[in-house]
Design a protein around this motif. Structure first.
Motif, PDB file in Angstrom:
ATOM      1  N   VAL A 106      35.533  45.324  41.329  1.00 23.13           N
ATOM      2  CA  VAL A 106      35.667  44.542  42.563  1.00 23.13           C
ATOM      3  C   VAL A 106      35.744  43.071  42.171  1.00 23.13           C
ATOM      4  O   VAL A 106      34.819  42.539  41.551  1.00 23.13           O
ATOM      5  CB  VAL A 106      34.483  44.788  43.511  1.00 23.13           C
ATOM      6  CG1 VAL A 106      34.648  43.971  44.792  1.00 23.13           C
ATOM      7  CG2 VAL A 106      34.340  46.268  43.820  1.00 23.13           C
ATOM      8  N   LEU A 107      36.850  42.430  42.518  1.00 22.92           N
ATOM      9  CA  LEU A 107      37.065  41.037  42.155  1.00 22.92           C
ATOM     10  C   LEU A 107      36.821  40.140  43.362  1.00 22.92           C
ATOM     11  O   LEU A 107      37.475  40.293  44.397  1.00 22.92           O
ATOM     12  CB  LEU A 107      38.505  40.826  41.660  1.00 22.92           C
ATOM     13  CG  LEU A 107      39.011  41.766  40.564  1.00 22.92           C
ATOM     14  CD1 LEU A 107      40.400  41.333  40.109  1.00 22.92           C
ATOM     15  CD2 LEU A 107      38.055  41.816  39.390  1.00 22.92           C
ATOM     16  N   PHE A 108      35.900  39.223  43.214  1.00 24.50           N
ATOM     17  CA  PHE A 108      35.672  38.213  44.252  1.00 24.50           C
ATOM     18  C   PHE A 108      36.426  36.950  43.844  1.00 24.50           C
ATOM     19  O   PHE A 108      36.105  36.323  42.829  1.00 24.50           O
ATOM     20  CB  PHE A 108      34.182  37.922  44.414  1.00 24.50           C
ATOM     21  CG  PHE A 108      33.435  38.987  45.168  1.00 24.50           C
ATOM     22  CD1 PHE A 108      33.495  39.042  46.553  1.00 24.50           C
ATOM     23  CD2 PHE A 108      32.693  39.941  44.497  1.00 24.50           C
ATOM     24  CE1 PHE A 108      32.812  40.028  47.263  1.00 24.50           C
ATOM     25  CE2 PHE A 108      32.006  40.932  45.189  1.00 24.50           C
ATOM     26  CZ  PHE A 108      32.069  40.977  46.576  1.00 24.50           C
ATOM     27  N   TRP A 109      37.448  36.607  44.632  1.00 26.71           N
ATOM     28  CA  TRP A 109      38.261  35.414  44.404  1.00 26.71           C
ATOM     29  C   TRP A 109      37.688  34.330  45.302  1.00 26.71           C
ATOM     30  O   TRP A 109      37.827  34.362  46.524  1.00 26.71           O
ATOM     31  CB  TRP A 109      39.709  35.721  44.726  1.00 26.71           C
ATOM     32  CG  TRP A 109      40.685  34.614  44.510  1.00 26.71           C
ATOM     33  CD1 TRP A 109      41.432  33.979  45.474  1.00 26.71           C
ATOM     34  CD2 TRP A 109      41.068  34.022  43.268  1.00 26.71           C
ATOM     35  NE1 TRP A 109      42.251  33.049  44.900  1.00 26.71           N
ATOM     36  CE2 TRP A 109      42.056  33.043  43.543  1.00 26.71           C
ATOM     37  CE3 TRP A 109      40.680  34.218  41.942  1.00 26.71           C
ATOM     38  CZ2 TRP A 109      42.643  32.268  42.552  1.00 26.71           C
ATOM     39  CZ3 TRP A 109      41.264  33.450  40.947  1.00 26.71           C
ATOM     40  CH2 TRP A 109      42.238  32.495  41.260  1.00 26.71           C
ATOM     41  N   LEU A 110      37.028  33.352  44.707  1.00 25.03           N
ATOM     42  CA  LEU A 110      36.245  32.355  45.427  1.00 25.03           C
ATOM     43  C   LEU A 110      36.933  30.992  45.397  1.00 25.03           C
ATOM     44  O   LEU A 110      37.720  30.711  44.490  1.00 25.03           O
ATOM     45  CB  LEU A 110      34.855  32.253  44.800  1.00 25.03           C
ATOM     46  CG  LEU A 110      34.113  33.602  44.719  1.00 25.03           C
ATOM     47  CD1 LEU A 110      33.012  33.541  43.679  1.00 25.03           C
ATOM     48  CD2 LEU A 110      33.542  33.966  46.073  1.00 25.03           C
ATOM     49  N   PRO A 111      36.633  30.126  46.353  1.00 24.64           N
ATOM     50  CA  PRO A 111      37.356  28.850  46.417  1.00 24.64           C
ATOM     51  C   PRO A 111      36.917  27.832  45.371  1.00 24.64           C
ATOM     52  O   PRO A 111      37.742  27.050  44.894  1.00 24.64           O
ATOM     53  CB  PRO A 111      37.069  28.347  47.837  1.00 24.64           C
ATOM     54  CG  PRO A 111      35.785  29.008  48.214  1.00 24.64           C
ATOM     55  CD  PRO A 111      35.793  30.343  47.538  1.00 24.64           C
ATOM     56  N   THR A 112      35.626  27.814  45.013  1.00 20.80           N
ATOM     57  CA  THR A 112      35.115  26.793  44.101  1.00 20.80           C
ATOM     58  C   THR A 112      34.129  27.391  43.106  1.00 20.80           C
ATOM     59  O   THR A 112      33.517  28.435  43.355  1.00 20.80           O
ATOM     60  CB  THR A 112      34.404  25.668  44.872  1.00 20.80           C
ATOM     61  OG1 THR A 112      33.228  26.220  45.507  1.00 20.80           O
ATOM     62  CG2 THR A 112      35.309  25.052  45.930  1.00 20.80           C
ATOM     63  N   THR A 113      33.928  26.678  41.991  1.00 22.38           N
ATOM     64  CA  THR A 113      32.940  27.119  41.014  1.00 22.38           C
ATOM     65  C   THR A 113      31.521  27.012  41.579  1.00 22.38           C
ATOM     66  O   THR A 113      30.641  27.770  41.185  1.00 22.38           O
ATOM     67  CB  THR A 113      33.048  26.276  39.731  1.00 22.38           C
ATOM     68  OG1 THR A 113      33.058  24.884  40.074  1.00 22.38           O
ATOM     69  CG2 THR A 113      34.325  26.602  38.978  1.00 22.38           C
ATOM     70  N   THR A 114      31.313  26.082  42.496  1.00 20.13           N
ATOM     71  CA  THR A 114      29.997  25.982  43.130  1.00 20.13           C
ATOM     72  C   THR A 114      29.691  27.240  43.927  1.00 20.13           C
ATOM     73  O   THR A 114      28.585  27.803  43.839  1.00 20.13           O
ATOM     74  CB  THR A 114      29.944  24.748  44.055  1.00 20.13           C
ATOM     75  OG1 THR A 114      30.154  23.565  43.291  1.00 20.13           O
ATOM     76  CG2 THR A 114      28.599  24.665  44.759  1.00 20.13           C
TER      77      THR A 114
END
Length: 273
Positions: free
Chosen positions: A198-206
């Protein structure tokens, strides 16, 4: 209809199929998918728009102009319906669908999901041996998963003989971390043949750091049998995009390429079709 059918190029047909499955793309996304040149893309897209094969919309913004979002036009939708032996949609119905999409609160999320797969496709266009073997939209994922979970997308990424199937959860940072992590329960209930990473594609490294911290808290964690990897769009932009060494597997400190993620079968080209 017959005249338009005879004027369609193979690339035009590809665009119609992609828009039929995935609803909308920006101009830049279509450049990466099918053209490789902004100038060629704009010329052809404008021609198809003038012939009502494609439609487009954008919202006012300051400063500058928002990129066009492209959809099927009345003629394009009719051509697809004719090819499937279906009743031809009325032009007003197609226009109404475009208007609803333009005002949909989930439009940004849809473009983010599509952008993820576009980045993979664009990479494969320039790197021999790399290929996006499969790309399912949310509706197709729902058919495969039933009521257990609702992935945003599914794909199979192949790179030099190694194929990695995966589920995608695109996050815009608008949901609580508890709600994001809560989705993993559904993935744990999938049958073994669907136990893809399951890949979570997130907007920021924070946001990514906060998600990992949340998963380390007592009583949270990742369910048994589920592999979770995360990547942040801001970091990936400078590190090769989704195919690159941007994926951080929960519980492991190092980042790996998409093609190096673990698979249900241990990493060969074997995956459920």
């Amino acid at each position: 209809m017959a005249a338009e059918l005879g004027r369609l190029t193979p690339r035009d047909r590809l665009l119609l199929d992609l828009l039929d499955q995935h609803r909308t793309f920006t101009t830049d996304q279509l450049v990466d998918l099918a053209f490789g040149s902004v100038g060629r893309a704009r010329n052809r897209l404008n021609t198809l728009h003038d012939r009502d094969i494609l439609d487009r919309f954008r919202h006012y913004q300051r400063p500058g102009s928002q990129a066009w979002r492209w959809t099927l036009g009345p003629v394009g939708a009719a051509l697809l319906a004719a090819g499937r032996g279906e009743t031809l949609p009325r032009p007003a119905v197609v226009r109404d669908a475009t208007a609803r999409l333009a005002m949909s609160p989930t439009l940004a999320h849809l473009l983010t999901v599509n952008g993820f797969f576009v980045a993979l496709t664009g990479h494969a266009r320039t790197y021999p041996g790399a290929r996006l073997v499969r790309w399912w939209n949310e509706a197709r994922c729902r058919e495969a998963c039933g009521n257990l979970v609702r992935p945003d997308g599914h794909g199979v990424w192949a790179d030099n003989g190694r194929a990695v199937p995966f589920w995608v959860e695109a996050d815009l940072g608008t949901e609580t971390l508890s709600r994001v992590v809560g989705k993993l329960t559904g993935y744990a209930a999938l049958p073994p043949r669907r136990a893809y990473p399951v890949l979570f594609w997130l907007p920021t490294t924070t946001r990514e750091t906060n998600l990992h911290a949340h998963l380390r808290r007592a009583g949270v964690g990742v369910p048994d049998g589920v592999t979770v990897a995360t990547a942040a769009a801001d970091h990936a932009a400078a590190s090769g995009g989704p195919p690159g060494p941007v994926w951080r597997i929960v519980g492991h400190p190092d980042r790996v390429r998409l093609a190096d993620l673990p698979t249900p079968t241990g990493g060969g080209a074997s995956w459920d079709g």
